[in-house]
Design a protein around this motif. Structure first.
Motif, short mmCIF file in Angstrom:
data_model
loop_
_atom_site.label_atom_id
_atom_site.label_comp_id
_atom_site.label_asym_id
_atom_site.label_seq_id
_atom_site.Cartn_x
_atom_site.Cartn_y
_atom_site.Cartn_z
N ASP A 170 -3.43 5.75 3.02
CA ASP A 170 -3.12 6.96 3.79
C ASP A 170 -1.64 7.06 4.14
O ASP A 170 -1.23 7.92 4.94
CB ASP A 170 -3.98 7.00 5.06
N LEU A 196 -0.87 1.20 3.14
CA LEU A 196 -2.24 1.67 3.04
C LEU A 196 -2.30 2.97 2.25
O LEU A 196 -1.29 3.65 2.06
CB LEU A 196 -2.84 1.87 4.43
N GLY A 244 -7.77 0.14 7.00
CA GLY A 244 -7.49 1.08 5.93
C GLY A 244 -7.63 0.41 4.58
O GLY A 244 -8.02 -0.75 4.47
#
Length: 455
Positions: free
Chosen positions: A271, A269, A286
């Motif tokens: 992040d 993802l 996400g």
């Protein structure tokens, strides 16, 4: 007396035609349609009878034939002395026609009664439909989830030569439980596709889709999943289990897993998180930047590769982008086989974005995601919904962080894809639920295929 009898026979024919004409006449003329392989065999049978009779006569040195013709000649001479030939000739023809018509009607009626006891359709209509469907294009559809099964319901009306290549990466719900507890490949998407391609076997289809609501260990499981799991144990693998289930459901076409390997999805993802498991990827909510599977580069099912190599038409989607469509394309042999084919290839883009997978995605983003996962473009056109959903649907999906997929024409053009814009949406007026309409979607896809093939 003779003329009166002829009038009575004509009256009977008129009474019959009043109830069965023109529909009955139309049904009979359908037997003359080309390609049924009926007329040629009837003619061959008649020729065999004549040849057998001739051979028997030659064997007996034509003596019985001579005496028989002499006897018939005497009878006909006496008959024409009593009834003029211009009356007796047509009368004999009418009676002969009536006997042939009656005999053939009773014969076909007996066959139809055995083969189709419910009598809802005419036998000739089934034969014509069978020939039409088996002459349809060889279509390969790649995907999974409800999107794929929804499309198959429409396609099966146009061709019986359908191959659905389905992902086996599911690890949630009933399929996930069976995968964890028994170690079988997840049967859920396969079950849905088998049910969608079933040939009007409504009771069996409902049974296959039935989900248990009570019972220790049974709650949440569908009968079809348990059946496929049991068949896998009996036959030795999922491929044989699917083939046996297809015979039970009278499936038009075939459903094949992309691979028989125990594939597990993973995603990175934006992040920085690394998520494993198909259901966990969606729940992570996400932005996916990379997706793959373990083991990497799983081998493809040989039958799936064969179907792709023989396909006239390849359709990718619709379905969840990262958890239904792309998992099939993570099998390198599947991707390479599709890329090598010089046949019409089209991607059916989703109507709405999906939270946890494609929130904020445009049509171009969907195409880029597939290209990135495959390392090469696999299709030359994309089908996009033309009409936007209603305000009620917008409100319903906004609560799920989902919106209509916008069409960015300039991006799609730069990606070298042709846009097929059509209204193929089915919206539930009460709930606002949006899905592809199976019949409209199939009709548009087959129309585009015919147009491309004709160029």
């Amino acid at each position: 007396m003779t003329i009166g009898f002829l009038k009575q026979a004509l009256h009977v024919l008129r009474q019959e035609s009043r109830h069965r004409t023109p529909s009955r006449v139309n049904q009979w003329f359908k037997w003359l349609a080309p390609g049924l392989l009926v007329k040629r065999w009837l003619l061959l049978s008649a020729s065999g009878v004549l040849l057998t009779t001739l051979g028997f006569a030659i064997w007996l040195k034509l003596t019985p034939v001579f005496y028989t013709t002499q006897f018939l000649r005497q009878i006909l001479d006496r008959l024409t002395d009593i009834i003029p030939s211009y009356i007796s000739g047509p009368l004999a023809m009418v009676l002969g026609f009536l006997l042939v018509w009656w005999g053939q009607t009773r014969t076909l009626g007996s066959i139809t009664e055995v083969l189709m006891p419910e009598g809802e359709e005419e036998l000739i209509d089934l034969l014509l439909a069978h020939r039409r469907l088996h002459r349809g294009p060889r279509i390969v559809v790649v995907g999974g989830g409800t999107g794929l099964s929804n499309l198959l319901r429409g396609l099966k009306r146009y061709s019986a030569n359908i191959t659905a290549i389905v992902t086996v990466a599911d690890d949630g719900g009933s399929s996930g439980r069976l995968r964890r507890e028994i170690g079988v490949l997840p049967p859920g998407d396969i079950r849905n596709c088998l049910a969608a391609l079933a040939d009007e076997e409504k009771l069996l289809t409902e049974l296959f889709q039935y989900r248990f609501k009570a019972g220790d260990g049974l709650t949440g499981h569908s009968f079809g999943n348990l059946f496929l799991t049991a068949m896998s144990e009996v036959t030795g693998d999922l491929e044989q289990a699917i083939a046996a289930s297809s015979r039970v459901l009278a499936v038009r076409g075939q459903v094949l897993p992309a691979t028989l390997s125990d594939v597990r999805l993973w995603a990175k993802l934006s992040d920085g998180r690394y998520i494993e498991g198909e259901s966990s990827i969606t729940e992570a909510n996400g932005t996916i930047v990379q997706i793959g599977c373990t083991p990497a580069d799983p081998p493809a099912l040989p039958k799936a590769l064969k179907a792709i190599s023989e396909a006239d038409y390849i359709i990718i989607g619709p379905g969840s982008l990262y958890t239904s469509i792309i998992p099939n394309l993570l099998v390198p042999e599947i991707t390479a086989a599709i890329a090598q084919r010089d046949v019409p290839r089209i991607y059916v883009c989703n109507i709405m974005t999906q939270e946890g997978e494609t929130q904020g995605y445009s049509v171009g983003d969907h195409i880029r995601a597939i290209d990135q996962a495959c390392g090469q473009p696999l299709f030359g056109a994309v089908l996009v919904q033309k009409k936007t959903p209603s305000a009620k649907a917008h409100i319903r999906y906004a609560q799920e962080n989902s919106n209509p997929v916008p069409l960015d024409r300039d991006v799609v053009a730069r990606l070298g894809r042709r846009i097929v814009l059509a209204s193929v949406m089915d919206e539930d007026e009460q709930t606002g639920l949006v899905r592809h309409d199976p019949q409209q979607l199939a009709r548009v896809l087959l129309r585009w295929y015919s147009r491309v093939e004709g160029l």
